[in-house]
Scaffold this motif. Structure first.
Motif, PDB file in Angstrom:
ATOM      1  N   SER A 119       0.923  -1.174  -0.154  1.00 10.23           N
ATOM      2  CA  SER A 119       0.381  -0.042   0.199  1.00 10.23           C
ATOM      3  C   SER A 119       0.860   1.129  -0.012  1.00 10.23           C
ATOM      4  N   GLY A 120       1.497   1.358   0.280  1.00 15.56           N
ATOM      5  CA  GLY A 120       2.907   2.690   0.462  1.00 15.56           C
ATOM      6  C   GLY A 120       3.449   2.332  -1.070  1.00 15.56           C
ATOM      7  N   PHE A 121       4.230   1.567  -1.131  1.00 16.00           N
ATOM      8  CA  PHE A 121       4.345   1.971  -3.070  1.00 16.00           C
ATOM      9  C   PHE A 121       4.071   3.226  -4.041  1.00 16.00           C
TER      10      PHE A 121
ATOM     11  N   LEU B 231       3.131  11.556  -2.409  1.00 19.49           N
ATOM     12  CA  LEU B 231       1.678  11.388  -1.321  1.00 19.49           C
ATOM     13  C   LEU B 231       1.911  12.362  -1.542  1.00 19.49           C
TER      14      LEU B 231
ATOM     15  N   ARG C 137      -3.189   5.060   1.710  1.00 23.77           N
ATOM     16  CA  ARG C 137      -1.145   5.363   1.757  1.00 23.77           C
ATOM     17  C   ARG C 137      -1.378   5.526   2.776  1.00 23.77           C
ATOM     18  N   ARG C 138      -2.015   6.720   3.462  1.00 24.73           N
ATOM     19  CA  ARG C 138      -1.252   6.887   5.173  1.00 24.73           C
ATOM     20  C   ARG C 138      -2.093   7.192   5.932  1.00 24.73           C
ATOM     21  N   LEU C 139      -3.140   5.456   5.592  1.00 26.62           N
ATOM     22  CA  LEU C 139      -3.719   4.774   6.349  1.00 26.62           C
ATOM     23  C   LEU C 139      -3.796   4.130   7.363  1.00 26.62           C
ATOM     24  N   ALA C 140      -3.884   3.863   8.442  1.00 19.07           N
ATOM     25  CA  ALA C 140      -2.910   2.565   9.552  1.00 19.07           C
ATOM     26  C   ALA C 140      -3.266   0.933   8.455  1.00 19.07           C
ATOM     27  N   SER C 141      -2.398   0.736   6.860  1.00 20.73           N
ATOM     28  CA  SER C 141      -3.440  -0.316   6.450  1.00 20.73           C
ATOM     29  C   SER C 141      -2.961  -1.411   5.504  1.00 20.73           C
TER      30      SER C 141
END
Lengths: 675, 105
Positions: A7-9, A16, A230-234
């Motif tokens: 998810s952070g790619f 971001l 992308r910035r959520l805890a997931s």
């Protein structure tokens, strides 16, 4: 790196950051547009989509929640010092967003306070963001009200000061804030609401202006971004935003408010009558479209929020409405007595009775609670949970028989009153499971005959149990009215009427199920029911699977596989013989009579007064199903003797209607057309 | 290092906080759960950190007027993750549990 797994790619050159400036001045029509978009997302969230794909895509909401702030004054679109010349309309938007976030927080609190199924009913995941949980909701109300006040005051000022806001747009903004204020009041914890019944009508009343002024708004698509995910805890990569159109969201919101309002009508049931509650909850959960998780939790947080003692008391009331009306066994005095100090003193019979009843209610309370709890779940869960509960009710019945024996030594009431009550409840649950199976299309077309056959057996069994209770009540009524105890006799008469209503319901169900069974058997004979080829399955195993929830029960013992096979085997012989054996017309007539008799008794006798309209509608569609069943039978009745199977198949078109296309979801009457 | 030594060395790191740098300038801090011959690593209770973008740094400098202005790393909680070995550029071991705090904004 795999964008699907990570998810952070970020793609080369992708950042971001969003290029949207949250402190930019907004036009009033843009504020209206943003508010309406947020409302659409809120409705989508209520329908079970996660926050990440709905409200959390708003950059404004993201700025309020992250970095996290402890107090309300810190939750701003900026962090630190207030920028110079911040547009006052941004404060209005902020109030709205904060109230919206608080609404979500309170909604999650309410839904999670009772049983629910994450992601199946509702998504409560907040991705490590606190939805202003520590901020009291009256502070948020104050904020909203000050914004409403500011807008109302600015109306009186000179045009230059109100930033050329037209009057219409100001009204539209005030409408939205007012709606939000009422919504916040409605989702507040129950103990803080003075008049529960009045809150949802107030929300509904605030809705029409939103629709009327929606066209004034101008959407600001830039202020929403999928990237925020992308910035959520997931660990889930961004998924597409869930877009409901405003028109769709509005209809759904109206429905939600109506459901919540109707759920709280449970408070209108002033008597502590479990039977009233039972029919209320059934009517509520059978509504189409099905009530959302929040509306259901409104109902269950009022009804199920009682202690174990509360449920024990409810069982006592239930007993008094069925087997023990005006009976000395349930005399309140019994429960006030204390045991004698000396063991030589003769034991008081009333005390002994109270002890037995207390022991029974104590034992039955968990299962009783489970039954209510399962009825407050979503429809599919209701069926599954009842399936799971039935064996426990069976155990309870077995354990109760001993208590009944002890009770019988003390008083001359009917034989086995307590286990009769349990047995009746169990039979009802078996019926529910089968009927919800029809509703949820669990059974294939060629299995319908067998399942209606089983249903008719259970319902007839229940009718015979009710008859015993009715006879017992008639005897007691006679004794009491002869003895001049008018008041008690009157209580028994009311109960008699209710028991009679139950009896009509059971006989009606049994007869109609019988008619459906006979109809499907005739169709099988004419080879008009589609039969699946099942090269790898065995009918005995399929039978075991269908009967799985009832395998352990005794009584009612399920028929042996041989008996079932015998009953559902493709009939052979001449057409006249077969049609005479499977008598649809007779059963339909019987069913119609029973349902008509129930209708004559009325909702009051059937303890469904609060939901009278829904009760009558339900009854009317059942009667329509009876009629449709009769018509279907007559359509296939006059077939020329010499017509072969091939010709019969050409002559008729049989359609098994799916859920929602039937008169009543529980009665799968085939639609037969003659070509 | 022979095989026995190597596995003893790796075993002692299990449950310890590691900092793993990847070739896209991200860093993951979490507890080592397991690893394999391809250097794939499973971390639990992981936080993801990344360098602030140039635009953010420029904005911070403009706003504060100080060319040495501090901009915090952007971070978020990601929980249990697998970091594929082929993207790992550096692995660091945090000696003290307290040293972790300074990375959490």
């Amino acid at each position: 790196m795999d964008p699907k797994m990570d998810s952070g790619f970020l793609k080369p050159g992708e950042t971001l950051d969003d290029n949207y400036d949250v402190s930019r001045a907004l036009l009033p029509e843009e504020v209206v547009g943003i508010m309406d978009q947020l409302l659409c997302y809120e409705v989508a969230w209520h329908h079970g989509y996660p926050l990440s794909q709905t409200l959390f895509t708003s950059i404004y909401i993201d700025r309020l929640l992250w970095p996290p702030s402890d107090c309300l004054s810190d939750a701003q679109f900026y962090r630190g010092i207030r920028p110079m010349g911040l547009h006052p309309l941004l404060d209005v938007l902020r109030s709205y967003c904060i109230a919206l976030i608080k609404c979500c927080d309170l909604t999650i609190e309410k839904v999670t306070s009772r049983d629910y199924y994450e992601e199946e009913d509702f998504s409560t995941h907040t991705y490590n963001r606190s939805l202003l949980h520590t901020v009291p909701h009256d502070k948020v109300l104050e904020l909203l009200r000050s914004s409403i006040e500011w807008l109302s005051n600015s109306r009186n000022r000179r045009p230059s000061e109100v930033h050329r806001t037209s009057r219409e747009l100001e009204e539209a903004l005030i409408n939205r804030l007012t709606f939000r204020e009422r919504m916040l009041l409605a989702v507040a914890p129950e103990q803080e609401i003075l008049d529960l019944a009045a809150v949802w009508p107030a929300v509904s009343a605030a809705l029409p202006p939103l629709e009327a002024t929606h066209s004034l708004g101008r959407p600001v698509p830039d202020s929403f971004s999928e990237k925020i995910q992308r910035r959520l805890a997931s660990t889930v990569p961004p998924r597409p935003t869930v877009d409901f159109t405003f028109a769709a969201a509005y209809t759904k919101l109206v429905q939600l408010c109506k459901d919540c309002e109707d759920a709280l009508r449970v408070l209108e049931i002033t008597t502590e009558s479990p039977q009233e509650h039972l029919s209320f909850i059934w009517m509520f959960s059978s509504r189409k479209p099905a009530p959302l998780a929040y509306a259901r939790s409104c109902l269950s947080s009022v009804f199920l929020a009682r202690t174990t003692e509360g449920f024990e008391q409810l069982i006592q009331t239930d007993l008094s409405e069925f087997v023990f009306p005006a009976d000395p066994v349930l005399d309140p005095v019994n429960f006030t007595l204390e045991a004698a100090q000396s063991s030589f003193a003769p034991q008081d019979k009333r005390l002994a009775m109270a002890t037995i009843i207390n022991e029974f209610t104590g034992r039955a309370a968990p299962q009783y609670f489970d039954m209510w709890n399962s009825l407050c779940q979503n429809r599919c869960r209701t069926r599954r949970m009842i399936c799971n509960n039935i064996p426990f009710i069976d155990d309870l019945q077995f354990a109760t028989e001993q208590l009944d024996d002890e009770l019988h030594d003390l008083t001359h009431t009917m034989r086995y009153p307590l286990s009769t009550w349990v047995y009746h409840m169990k039979l009802r649950m078996v019926e529910w499971v089968v009927q919800l199976g029809f509703e949820q299309e669990v059974y294939l077309p060629d299995e319908l005959a067998g399942m209606y056959w089983w249903l008719s057996q259970v319902a007839s069994l229940r009718a015979s149990v009710i008859e015993q209770v009715y006879n017992h009540l008639s005897r007691r009524h006679e004794i009491l009215s002869n003895g001049g105890e008018i008041e008690k006799a009157e209580t028994i008469r009311t109960t008699q009427a209710f028991v009679k209503a139950l009896m009509y319901e059971a006989t009606g169900t049994g007869a109609l199920a019988d008619a459906m069974y006979a109809l499907y058997m005739r169709l099988h004979y004419l080879q008009l029911v589609p039969i699946l080829s099942r090269p790898y399955s065995e009918s005995s195993l399929r039978y075991e699977l269908r009967m799985k929830p009832f395998l352990r029960l005794n009584p009612p013992q399920i028929p042996t596989f041989e008996a079932f096979e015998e009953a559902t085997r493709m009939p052979s012989g001449s057409q006249d013989d077969v049609f005479a054996k499977y008598d649809v017309e007779g059963s339909v007539k019987e069913a119609k009579e029973a349902w008509a008799a129930l209708k004559r008794l009325g909702a009051r006798a059937a303890k469904s007064e609060v939901v009278q309209a829904a009760w009558e509608k339900n009854l009317a569609s059942t009667i329509q199903s009876c009629i449709a069943c009769g018509i279907a039978a007559s359509t296939i009745s006059n077939i020329p003797k010499d017509a072969g199977t091939g010709r019969v198949k050409e002559m008729f078109q049989v359609e098994i209607p799916g859920e929602g296309k039937r008169y009543h979801d529980w009665w799968v009457v085939p639609k037969i057309k003659r070509n | 290092m022979d095989e026995v030594q190597a596995s003893a060395y790796l075993s002692q790191l299990i449950g310890k906080n590691l900092r793993i740098h990847t070739n896209d300038a991200r860093m993951f801090i979490g507890q080592l759960r397991c690893t394999d011959k391809d250097r794939n690593i499973i971390l639990s209770l992981t936080h993801e950190y990344r360098q602030p973008s140039e635009a953010t740094i420029r904005q911070a400098i403009v706003e504060s007027g100080n060319p040495t202005a501090q901009v915090p790393l952007a971070s978020r909680f990601v929980g249990l993750v697998v970091v594929p070995g082929q993207y790992i550029t550096k692995i660091e071991y945090e000696e003290s549990i307290f040293s972790r705090d300074q990375f959490v904004p």
